[in-house]
Design an enzyme around this catalytic site. Structure first.
Site, PDB file in Angstrom:
ATOM      1  N   SER A 162      18.589  38.140 -14.379  1.00  0.00           N
ATOM      2  CA  SER A 162      17.559  39.165 -14.220  1.00  0.00           C
ATOM      3  C   SER A 162      16.729  38.822 -12.994  1.00  0.00           C
ATOM      4  O   SER A 162      16.610  37.638 -12.624  1.00  0.00           O
ATOM      5  CB  SER A 162      16.654  39.217 -15.453  1.00  0.00           C
ATOM      6  OG  SER A 162      15.481  39.972 -15.205  1.00  0.00           O
ATOM      7  N   TYR A 176      11.209  34.292 -21.107  1.00  0.00           N
ATOM      8  CA  TYR A 176      12.334  35.093 -20.619  1.00  0.00           C
ATOM      9  C   TYR A 176      12.638  34.733 -19.171  1.00  0.00           C
ATOM     10  O   TYR A 176      13.789  34.506 -18.795  1.00  0.00           O
ATOM     11  CB  TYR A 176      11.997  36.573 -20.747  1.00  0.00           C
ATOM     12  CG  TYR A 176      13.102  37.526 -20.316  1.00  0.00           C
ATOM     13  CD1 TYR A 176      14.151  37.813 -21.173  1.00  0.00           C
ATOM     14  CD2 TYR A 176      13.072  38.136 -19.072  1.00  0.00           C
ATOM     15  CE1 TYR A 176      15.163  38.692 -20.797  1.00  0.00           C
ATOM     16  CE2 TYR A 176      14.062  39.018 -18.678  1.00  0.00           C
ATOM     17  CZ  TYR A 176      15.113  39.298 -19.545  1.00  0.00           C
ATOM     18  OH  TYR A 176      16.105  40.165 -19.157  1.00  0.00           O
TER      19      TYR A 176
END
Length: 276
Positions: A162, A176
């Site tokens: 990501s 995350y």
């Protein structure tokens, strides 16, 4: 000069074997469909991925996917498995080894989740959950798949990372972000360890907001979505197929000299900075 058939086979070679984790939703499903759907015939030439194997936690979702693939004429297999669990990871790799006669060409570590809090509000259980699903599962599956990828003779490990993994920060939660940054670094380390010795490359792809169930949790807030689009030079979120096509390219011999890097699939987000 390469023939037309040789050029086509570089992008969609016959006989490749791929494992895609979490293949029933979002980017994982798009990758399963992209790889399996390359089984087209052009003037008698088969340009297809021979076999795709996947997994999911929900039996009904998995059966629906496999049924749709069979109806489309695609060769896709799968089992129910939760890759955050060590016993399920072993069952998955055992099934893949049996299905592919001990060989594998492509491992796409796709599974991931998120819990959005301020850093001071995370519990130990939430920390461990994100580490187990996003990072430990990918690391452990790469370990388990190593002998199969080596036996395949031309292997690649691809991580679904990501833009939250850097080089800049974004507001998706510190845990995350750190798991995705770790995947990017893992691609570098695996390449340095395995590329020359075992003929196994590793790369990561770093999407920005993509039309998946995970992203829709926050994009349903239209004010938030507007801020996302404002930061995206292309002015829209990605479709899962757009990420899947990049994964398909990286998994093919056409990308045979691409290794140890992170490829942004972000509509220009990572290049914008302060641009008015």
């Amino acid at each position: 000069m390469p023939s037309r058939e040789e050029r086509l086979s570089a992008y969609a070679p016959v006989g490749r074997m791929a494992l895609v984790t979490g293949g029933t939703q979002g980017i994982g499903r798009a990758v399963v469909e992209e790889l399996a759907g390359l089984g087209a015939r052009q003037e008698g030439l088969v340009i297809c991925w021979a076999l795709v194997f996947t997994c999911a936690r929900n039996p009904a979702d998995l059966e629906m996917l496999l049924g749709q693939c069979r109806a489309a004429g695609w060769d896709v297999q799968g089992i129910v498995a939760d890759v955050s669990l060590a016993e399920d990871r072993q069952l998955l790799l055992d099934a893949v080894s049996e299905a592919f006669q001990g060989k594998l060409n492509v491992l796409f570590n796709n599974v991931g989740t998120n819990i959005r809090h301020a850093t001071v509000d995370f519990t130990q259980a939430e920390f461990q959950r994100l580490i187990s699903v996003n990072l430990e599962s990918a690391f452990a599956l790469s370990q388990l798949a190593h002998p199969l990828l080596k036996a395949g003779g031309d292997g690649i490990v691809i991580f679904n990372s990501s833009v939250a993994g850097g080089p800049t920060a974004m507001g998706s939660g510190s845990i995350y972000g750190l798991t995705k940054a770790a995947l990017n670094q893992l691609a570098k380390n695996l390449t340095c360890e395995w590329a020359a010795k075992d003929n196994i490359r590793a790369v990561s792809v770093a999407p920005w907001y993509t039309a998946t169930p995970l992203a829709q949790q926050v994009l349903q807030d239209k004010e938030y979505e507007g801020k996302v689009l404002e930061r995206t030079p292309m002015g829209r979120i990605a479709q899962p197929q757009e990420v899947a096509r990049v994964v398909s390219f990286l998994a093919s011999p056409a990308a045979s000299y691409v290794a140890g890097c992170t490829i942004p699939v972000d509509g220009g987000y990572s290049c914008k900075g302060f641009y008015m």
